[in-house]
Enzyme design. Structure first.
Site, PDB file in Angstrom:
ATOM      1  N   SER A   1       1.208  -1.670   0.075  1.00  0.00           N
ATOM      2  CA  SER A   1      -0.169   0.431   0.084  1.00  0.00           C
ATOM      3  C   SER A   1       0.529   1.055   0.104  1.00  0.00           C
ATOM      4  O   SER A   1       2.852   1.533   0.393  1.00  0.00           O
ATOM      5  CB  SER A   1      -1.003   0.343   1.002  1.00  0.00           C
ATOM      6  N   GLY A   2       0.085   2.388  -0.119  1.00  0.00           N
ATOM      7  CA  GLY A   2       0.767   3.713  -0.759  1.00  0.00           C
ATOM      8  C   GLY A   2       1.238   4.455   0.870  1.00  0.00           C
ATOM      9  O   GLY A   2       1.457   5.166   0.904  1.00  0.00           O
TER      10      GLY A   2
END
Length: 176
Positions: A50-51
């Protein structure tokens, strides 16, 4: 020049053998302890999915975490929540009954995580990243790559054997 090529070839073979031993060790750890991240001398390799920690690392990067006991505010830790792993920055360290607990937050998130992290949940502290490591991993995990690598290694050994045989025949020929 020939000696340099020979040294480079030998180093490549040694590195390939060491990589195979390392991968075998990790595979054995995965089989014997399926609920744990494989560890090599305390270091663990994880992929970023994920970011939430952008710009420190991005989706597709690999990160290396190390098992550590002394965790400070500002450290980036990977911890287990149920069957998944989260890697966020420690915003606050506090103690209850002498045990440390951590409040964390992803650098790209606006609010702290809803839960506190117990020391038993921590897998390790972030050490460094391999940018885009997931792309490289996917490439190297494809079966065609392994067939190509084995073919290339076989070709190198075959060519070296023929060159050695040719040189020996030149040395032993009656014309020389």
């Amino acid at each position: 020049m020939k000696k340099a090529i020979s040294v480079i070839g030998n180093l490549a073979v040694i590195l390939l053998v060491l990589l195979c031993i390392l991968l075998g060790y990790v595979k054995i750890q995965t089989i014997t302890n399926p609920n744990q991240i494989p560890s090599v001398i305390g270091y663990k390799l994880l992929s970023v999915l994920s970011g939430s920690m952008y710009p420190v690392f991005e989706t597709g990067d690999f990160i290396i975490v190390k098992e550590e006991k002394d965790i400070q505010e500002g450290d980036i830790i990977t911890y287990r929540i149920d069957d998944s792993f989260v890697t966020h920055r420690v915003e606050e360290v506090f103690f209850e009954n002498g045990q440390p607990f951590y409040k964390t937050k992803g650098d790209a998130n606006n609010i702290q995580d809803q839960y506190t992290v117990a020391v038993e949940q921590v897998e390790g502290v972030y050490q460094w990243k391999i940018p885009g490591g997931m792309v490289v991993f996917q490439f190297f995990s494809h079966p065609l790559w392994w067939i190509a690598a084995a073919s290339f290694a076989g070709l190198i050994f075959t060519v070296r054997a023929f060159v050695k045989l040719y040189r020996n025949n030149l040395r032993d020929s009656p014309d020389s």
